[in-house]
Design a protein around this motif. Structure first.
Motif, PDB file in Angstrom:
ATOM      1  N   ILE A  18      57.874  76.538  85.807  1.00  0.00           N
ATOM      2  CA  ILE A  18      57.370  75.943  84.560  1.00  0.00           C
ATOM      3  C   ILE A  18      58.466  75.891  83.502  1.00  0.00           C
ATOM      4  O   ILE A  18      58.528  74.946  82.712  1.00  0.00           O
ATOM      5  N   SER A  19      59.357  76.858  83.497  1.00  0.00           N
ATOM      6  CA  SER A  19      60.480  76.839  82.548  1.00  0.00           C
ATOM      7  C   SER A  19      61.413  75.675  82.832  1.00  0.00           C
ATOM      8  O   SER A  19      61.860  74.985  81.907  1.00  0.00           O
ATOM      9  N   ALA A  20      61.703  75.440  84.111  1.00  0.00           N
ATOM     10  CA  ALA A  20      62.549  74.297  84.478  1.00  0.00           C
ATOM     11  C   ALA A  20      61.857  72.985  84.120  1.00  0.00           C
ATOM     12  O   ALA A  20      62.492  72.058  83.597  1.00  0.00           O
ATOM     13  N   VAL A  21      60.562  72.903  84.369  1.00  0.00           N
ATOM     14  CA  VAL A  21      59.800  71.692  84.052  1.00  0.00           C
ATOM     15  C   VAL A  21      59.799  71.441  82.543  1.00  0.00           C
ATOM     16  O   VAL A  21      59.991  70.299  82.096  1.00  0.00           O
ATOM     17  N   LEU A  22      59.590  72.496  81.752  1.00  0.00           N
ATOM     18  CA  LEU A  22      59.602  72.333  80.291  1.00  0.00           C
ATOM     19  C   LEU A  22      60.952  71.845  79.789  1.00  0.00           C
ATOM     20  O   LEU A  22      61.025  70.942  78.949  1.00  0.00           O
ATOM     21  N   TRP A  23      62.030  72.447  80.320  1.00  0.00           N
ATOM     22  CA  TRP A  23      63.364  72.063  79.860  1.00  0.00           C
ATOM     23  C   TRP A  23      63.695  70.640  80.278  1.00  0.00           C
ATOM     24  O   TRP A  23      63.995  69.789  79.436  1.00  0.00           O
ATOM     25  N   VAL A  24      63.613  70.359  81.558  1.00  0.00           N
ATOM     26  CA  VAL A  24      64.001  69.031  82.057  1.00  0.00           C
ATOM     27  C   VAL A  24      62.979  67.978  81.622  1.00  0.00           C
ATOM     28  O   VAL A  24      63.352  66.904  81.142  1.00  0.00           O
ATOM     29  N   GLY A  25      61.710  68.290  81.764  1.00  0.00           N
ATOM     30  CA  GLY A  25      60.677  67.341  81.342  1.00  0.00           C
ATOM     31  C   GLY A  25      60.720  67.065  79.852  1.00  0.00           C
ATOM     32  O   GLY A  25      60.526  65.927  79.410  1.00  0.00           O
ATOM     33  N   GLY A  26      60.999  68.101  79.075  1.00  0.00           N
ATOM     34  CA  GLY A  26      61.124  67.917  77.629  1.00  0.00           C
ATOM     35  C   GLY A  26      62.266  66.980  77.277  1.00  0.00           C
ATOM     36  O   GLY A  26      62.136  66.130  76.391  1.00  0.00           O
ATOM     37  N   MET A  27      63.379  67.131  77.989  1.00  0.00           N
ATOM     38  CA  MET A  27      64.518  66.236  77.731  1.00  0.00           C
ATOM     39  C   MET A  27      64.184  64.797  78.117  1.00  0.00           C
ATOM     40  O   MET A  27      64.572  63.854  77.413  1.00  0.00           O
ATOM     41  N   ILE A  28      63.470  64.630  79.220  1.00  0.00           N
ATOM     42  CA  ILE A  28      63.076  63.278  79.646  1.00  0.00           C
ATOM     43  C   ILE A  28      62.166  62.661  78.592  1.00  0.00           C
ATOM     44  O   ILE A  28      62.357  61.498  78.205  1.00  0.00           O
ATOM     45  N   ALA A  29      61.198  63.428  78.100  1.00  0.00           N
ATOM     46  CA  ALA A  29      60.286  62.918  77.069  1.00  0.00           C
ATOM     47  C   ALA A  29      61.042  62.573  75.787  1.00  0.00           C
ATOM     48  O   ALA A  29      60.826  61.504  75.195  1.00  0.00           O
ATOM     49  N   ILE A  30      61.938  63.462  75.369  1.00  0.00           N
ATOM     50  CA  ILE A  30      62.709  63.207  74.141  1.00  0.00           C
ATOM     51  C   ILE A  30      63.557  61.947  74.297  1.00  0.00           C
ATOM     52  O   ILE A  30      63.603  61.110  73.405  1.00  0.00           O
ATOM     53  N   ARG A  31      64.240  61.828  75.432  1.00  0.00           N
ATOM     54  CA  ARG A  31      65.197  60.727  75.601  1.00  0.00           C
ATOM     55  C   ARG A  31      64.514  59.380  75.833  1.00  0.00           C
ATOM     56  O   ARG A  31      64.929  58.363  75.301  1.00  0.00           O
ATOM     57  N   PHE A  32      63.467  59.371  76.644  1.00  0.00           N
ATOM     58  CA  PHE A  32      62.911  58.083  77.052  1.00  0.00           C
ATOM     59  C   PHE A  32      61.622  57.691  76.337  1.00  0.00           C
ATOM     60  O   PHE A  32      61.178  56.561  76.479  1.00  0.00           O
ATOM     61  N   ALA A  33      61.039  58.581  75.564  1.00  0.00           N
ATOM     62  CA  ALA A  33      59.845  58.231  74.792  1.00  0.00           C
ATOM     63  C   ALA A  33      60.115  58.382  73.298  1.00  0.00           C
ATOM     64  O   ALA A  33      60.090  57.406  72.554  1.00  0.00           O
ATOM     65  N   VAL A  34      60.431  59.599  72.885  1.00  0.00           N
ATOM     66  CA  VAL A  34      60.604  59.869  71.460  1.00  0.00           C
ATOM     67  C   VAL A  34      61.791  59.098  70.891  1.00  0.00           C
ATOM     68  O   VAL A  34      61.682  58.466  69.834  1.00  0.00           O
ATOM     69  N   HIS A  35      62.922  59.134  71.586  1.00  0.00           N
ATOM     70  CA  HIS A  35      64.130  58.462  71.089  1.00  0.00           C
ATOM     71  C   HIS A  35      63.879  56.981  70.834  1.00  0.00           C
ATOM     72  O   HIS A  35      64.241  56.462  69.771  1.00  0.00           O
ATOM     73  N   TYR A  36      63.246  56.319  71.785  1.00  0.00           N
ATOM     74  CA  TYR A  36      63.023  54.881  71.621  1.00  0.00           C
ATOM     75  C   TYR A  36      62.000  54.582  70.533  1.00  0.00           C
ATOM     76  O   TYR A  36      62.124  53.576  69.818  1.00  0.00           O
ATOM     77  N   SER A  37      60.996  55.436  70.354  1.00  0.00           N
ATOM     78  CA  SER A  37      60.026  55.190  69.291  1.00  0.00           C
ATOM     79  C   SER A  37      60.671  55.387  67.918  1.00  0.00           C
ATOM     80  O   SER A  37      60.352  54.671  66.971  1.00  0.00           O
ATOM     81  N   ILE A  38      61.592  56.327  67.821  1.00  0.00           N
ATOM     82  CA  ILE A  38      62.285  56.556  66.547  1.00  0.00           C
ATOM     83  C   ILE A  38      63.187  55.372  66.198  1.00  0.00           C
ATOM     84  O   ILE A  38      63.395  55.075  65.022  1.00  0.00           O
ATOM     85  N   GLN A  39      63.693  54.692  67.208  1.00  0.00           N
ATOM     86  CA  GLN A  39      64.564  53.544  66.942  1.00  0.00           C
ATOM     87  C   GLN A  39      63.831  52.426  66.203  1.00  0.00           C
ATOM     88  O   GLN A  39      64.457  51.570  65.581  1.00  0.00           O
ATOM     89  N   ASN A  40      62.497  52.431  66.258  1.00  0.00           N
ATOM     90  CA  ASN A  40      61.704  51.416  65.562  1.00  0.00           C
ATOM     91  C   ASN A  40      61.548  51.695  64.071  1.00  0.00           C
ATOM     92  O   ASN A  40      61.008  50.868  63.353  1.00  0.00           O
ATOM     93  N   ILE A  41      62.006  52.850  63.632  1.00  0.00           N
ATOM     94  CA  ILE A  41      61.938  53.183  62.206  1.00  0.00           C
ATOM     95  C   ILE A  41      63.095  52.484  61.500  1.00  0.00           C
ATOM     96  O   ILE A  41      64.254  52.653  61.865  1.00  0.00           O
ATOM     97  N   ALA A  42      62.758  51.699  60.496  1.00  0.00           N
ATOM     98  CA  ALA A  42      63.773  50.879  59.818  1.00  0.00           C
ATOM     99  C   ALA A  42      64.641  51.691  58.856  1.00  0.00           C
ATOM    100  O   ALA A  42      65.832  51.424  58.721  1.00  0.00           O
ATOM    101  N   GLU A  43      64.058  52.655  58.195  1.00  0.00           N
ATOM    102  CA  GLU A  43      64.770  53.436  57.181  1.00  0.00           C
ATOM    103  C   GLU A  43      65.646  54.499  57.844  1.00  0.00           C
ATOM    104  O   GLU A  43      65.137  55.430  58.473  1.00  0.00           O
ATOM    105  N   PRO A  44      66.996  54.376  57.705  1.00  0.00           N
ATOM    106  CA  PRO A  44      67.902  55.334  58.363  1.00  0.00           C
ATOM    107  C   PRO A  44      67.649  56.794  57.993  1.00  0.00           C
ATOM    108  O   PRO A  44      67.721  57.671  58.858  1.00  0.00           O
ATOM    109  N   LYS A  45      67.335  57.049  56.728  1.00  0.00           N
ATOM    110  CA  LYS A  45      67.096  58.428  56.299  1.00  0.00           C
ATOM    111  C   LYS A  45      65.903  59.029  57.044  1.00  0.00           C
ATOM    112  O   LYS A  45      65.958  60.161  57.533  1.00  0.00           O
TER     113      LYS A  45
END
Length: 159
Positions: A18-45
């Motif tokens: 579960i620790s490996a899943v949290l670490w690797v899965g968390g990175m996958i979620a951050i990189r491929f879901a969260v990162h791309y959704s944040i790119q839609n925010i227009a205001e740089p700040k």
């Protein structure tokens, strides 16, 4: 360690996985879901602020997972007596991968903190420059390494 593992093997293996899943899965979620959704925010700040907050929350989740992963790995290596067996090369490979991943994680942690300091000081360009390689290089590298380490772990359990 052997007695500890014999008495709690299911729990130790579960915590390790579960620790490996949290670490690797968390990175996958951050990189491929969260990162791309944040790119839609227009205001740089706001974009930088959200990235800093997301990484901080990720760290709060993954630092305990990294520690648990290390502790359970040591217990299993000692208790299962891999040293001197043909499987020991898989153990060493996994240790090397997780060590590199930990070093990369520390770099990410430092870069995020530098970005936060720059952000607080109002230097949004420096903040952005510290955050950019995290998403572009460091997290993808750790995802690949983590997937390889998980595969090696499955290989070890299969023998």
């Amino acid at each position: 360690m052997t007695e500890l593992f014999n008495n709690f093997s299911s729990l130790i293996v579960f915590l390790h996985v579960i620790s490996a899943v949290l670490w690797v899965g968390g990175m996958i979620a951050i990189r491929f879901a969260v990162h791309y959704s944040i790119q839609n925010i227009a205001e740089p700040k706001i974009k930088i602020e959200r990235t800093l907050e997301n990484l901080k929350r990720f760290f709060n989740m993954v630092i305990p997972a990294i520690l648990i992963l290390l502790i359970t790995a040591v217990i299993m290596i000692i208790a299962l007596g891999f040293k001197g067996t043909p499987l020991y090369s898989f153990v060493i490979a996994k240790e090397a991968i997780w060590t590199v991943m930990t070093v990369v994680f520390i770099i990410i942690y430092i870069k995020r903190n530098k970005a936060e300091k720059a952000f607080i000081e109002g230097d949004f360009l420096a903040a952005k420059n510290n955050l950019a390689p995290i998403a572009k290089y460091y997290i993808p590298l750790n995802i690949i390494l983590g997937i390889i380490a998980i595969y090696l772990g499955i290989t070890l359990r299969g023998f």
